[in-house]
Design a protein around this motif. Sequence first.
Motif, PDB file in Angstrom:
ATOM      1  N   HIS A   4     -43.245   2.707  33.047  1.00  0.00           N
ATOM      2  CA  HIS A   4     -44.341   2.491  32.613  1.00  0.00           C
ATOM      3  C   HIS A   4     -44.613   3.825  31.723  1.00  0.00           C
ATOM      4  O   HIS A   4     -44.425   4.772  32.069  1.00  0.00           O
ATOM      5  CB  HIS A   4     -45.415   2.390  33.577  1.00  0.00           C
ATOM      6  N   GLU A   9     -50.587   0.757  32.519  1.00  0.00           N
ATOM      7  CA  GLU A   9     -49.651  -0.026  32.581  1.00  0.00           C
ATOM      8  C   GLU A   9     -49.033  -0.347  33.942  1.00  0.00           C
ATOM      9  O   GLU A   9     -48.722  -1.283  34.525  1.00  0.00           O
ATOM     10  CB  GLU A   9     -48.531   0.455  31.675  1.00  0.00           C
ATOM     11  N   ASP A  13     -49.135  -3.921  36.945  1.00  0.00           N
ATOM     12  CA  ASP A  13     -48.043  -4.530  37.526  1.00  0.00           C
ATOM     13  C   ASP A  13     -48.383  -5.057  38.679  1.00  0.00           C
ATOM     14  O   ASP A  13     -47.360  -5.861  39.244  1.00  0.00           O
ATOM     15  CB  ASP A  13     -46.786  -3.775  37.371  1.00  0.00           C
TER      16      ASP A  13
END
Length: 123
Positions: A4, A9, A13
Motif C-alpha cells: 500500500h 489504500e 482493503d
Amino acid sequence: MKKHNNIDEYIADFPVETQQILNRLRDDLQQMVPNAKQKISYAIPTFTLNGNLIHFAGYKNHIGLYPGSKAIEVFADDLKGYQTSKGTIQFPIEKPLPMVLIKKIVDFCVVQKLAKKISDSSC
C-alpha cells in the motif's frame, strides 16, 4: 501481502466494518498527537514523531496496536484480558476499542519519544 502506498489504500482493503474501526482509530490517534505524521511503515499504518511512534493494523479477528515493548511492560496490568506479545496488543474486533487505555499508551509513547529522541523504533 499487498503493498500500500498510503494509509487510505491500506484501510480500503478491509471490509466496511473494519474500515470504520481503523478510520476511527486513525482519527483518534491524530487528535491525540496532532503533530505526528502518518505513513506506511513495515507494511502497516504508522504515526511518526521523532521516528516511529505507534503502528496499527487490521486483521480478521482483531485490531493490532504496536506501541513497542516498553509500553507493553509499563501497562501490563491495564492490558490484562487482551492478547499481547513483545510490542503488540490485540484488541478483539467485535468489541469497542478501549480509547482511554489507548490514549494513556500513546501519551506514554510521546513522552518517551520526546525524552529520548529515538530515531527509528516505537516507544
